[in-house]
Motif scaffolding. Structure first.
Motif, mmCIF file in Angstrom:
data_model
loop_
_atom_site.group_PDB
_atom_site.id
_atom_site.type_symbol
_atom_site.label_atom_id
_atom_site.label_comp_id
_atom_site.label_asym_id
_atom_site.label_seq_id
_atom_site.Cartn_x
_atom_site.Cartn_y
_atom_site.Cartn_z
ATOM 1 N N UNK A 115 0.752 -1.289 -0.021
ATOM 2 C CA UNK A 115 0.100 -0.104 0.091
ATOM 3 C C UNK A 115 1.030 1.088 -0.054
ATOM 4 N N UNK A 116 0.674 2.088 -0.803
ATOM 5 C CA UNK A 116 1.215 3.518 -0.984
ATOM 6 C C UNK A 116 0.106 4.455 -0.672
ATOM 7 N N UNK A 117 0.515 5.553 -0.165
ATOM 8 C CA UNK A 117 -0.370 6.904 0.055
ATOM 9 C C UNK A 117 0.229 8.092 -0.692
ATOM 10 N N UNK A 118 -0.877 8.706 -1.128
ATOM 11 C CA UNK A 118 -0.793 9.901 -1.915
ATOM 12 C C UNK A 118 -0.834 11.103 -1.157
ATOM 13 N N UNK A 119 -0.094 11.855 -0.967
ATOM 14 C CA UNK A 119 -0.224 13.230 -0.170
ATOM 15 C C UNK A 119 -0.267 14.342 -1.027
ATOM 16 N N UNK A 120 -1.467 15.037 -1.053
ATOM 17 C CA UNK A 120 -1.691 16.152 -2.044
ATOM 18 C C UNK A 120 -1.028 17.267 -1.772
ATOM 19 N N UNK A 121 -0.571 17.587 -0.329
ATOM 20 C CA UNK A 121 0.155 18.722 -0.030
ATOM 21 C C UNK A 121 1.730 18.475 -0.675
ATOM 22 N N UNK A 122 2.415 17.481 -0.840
ATOM 23 C CA UNK A 122 3.522 17.182 -1.319
ATOM 24 C C UNK A 122 3.323 16.605 -2.842
ATOM 25 N N UNK A 179 5.952 -2.717 -8.763
ATOM 26 C CA UNK A 179 5.379 -1.413 -9.043
ATOM 27 C C UNK A 179 5.233 -0.453 -8.077
ATOM 28 N N UNK A 180 5.207 -0.932 -6.673
ATOM 29 C CA UNK A 180 5.298 -0.182 -5.374
ATOM 30 C C UNK A 180 6.482 0.761 -5.456
ATOM 31 N N UNK A 181 7.687 0.071 -5.670
ATOM 32 C CA UNK A 181 9.144 0.545 -5.916
ATOM 33 C C UNK A 181 9.163 1.560 -6.845
ATOM 34 N N UNK A 182 8.751 1.353 -7.906
ATOM 35 C CA UNK A 182 8.694 2.428 -8.911
ATOM 36 C C UNK A 182 7.855 3.675 -8.899
#
Length: 143
Positions: free
Chosen positions: A32-39, A119-122
């Motif tokens: 699981x990866x999270x996307x932070x819109x602030x960054x 895919x997570x790594x890239x």
């Protein structure tokens, strides 16, 4: 002279998890990866410790807050050290298996992705975060 914990040379303490599960579709490992819109970045769920909080408790709290999932912690992974806003920061990580929950977007994290390890790594924005995926795979192979 007393030590000021907010001085610029005291590391910011944070903790997080490399969150994983078995795909509900084919049983393959997903990270699981999270996307932070602030960054506008993709990272592992993590965050700063609250006063008096243990690192592992903080890591699991951050997973719950950022992904909506509860997790069972596994092996401790590397501690990453880097500078953020001109201060040293250190983030302790654990492997953690997602057990239940569901994602709801927030201002802090607007999207998550469950990806294959490759895919997570890239997709990870910070190169330093990629080694954690490799450590997870090694940990799970030896479990």
């Amino acid at each position: 002279m007393t030590h000021n914990p907010d001085s610029n040379d005291t590391p910011i303490e944070a903790a997080g998890c490399v969150l994983w599960r078995r795909s509900p579709v084919d049983g393959d490992l997903e990270v699981c990866l999270v996307h932070r819109p602030k960054y506008d970045d993709w990272s592992h769920p993590k965050g700063k410790l609250k006063r008096g909080e243990e690192h592992l408790a903080a890591a699991l709290r951050e997973v719950a807050e950022e992904t909506g999932y509860r997790a069972d912690p596994g092996a401790e992974l590397s501690t990453l050290r880097y500078f953020a806003q001109n201060r040293p920061k250190q983030v302790r990580y654990w492997a953690a298996e997602a057990t239940s929950g569901s994602f709801a977007p927030t201002a802090e994290v607007d999207r998550i992705l469950w990806l294959s390890p490759a895919a997570a790594r890239s997709r990870l924005t910070q190169f330093r975060d990629r080694t954690l995926v490799d450590e997870l795979l090694t940990t799970l192979r030896h479990a």
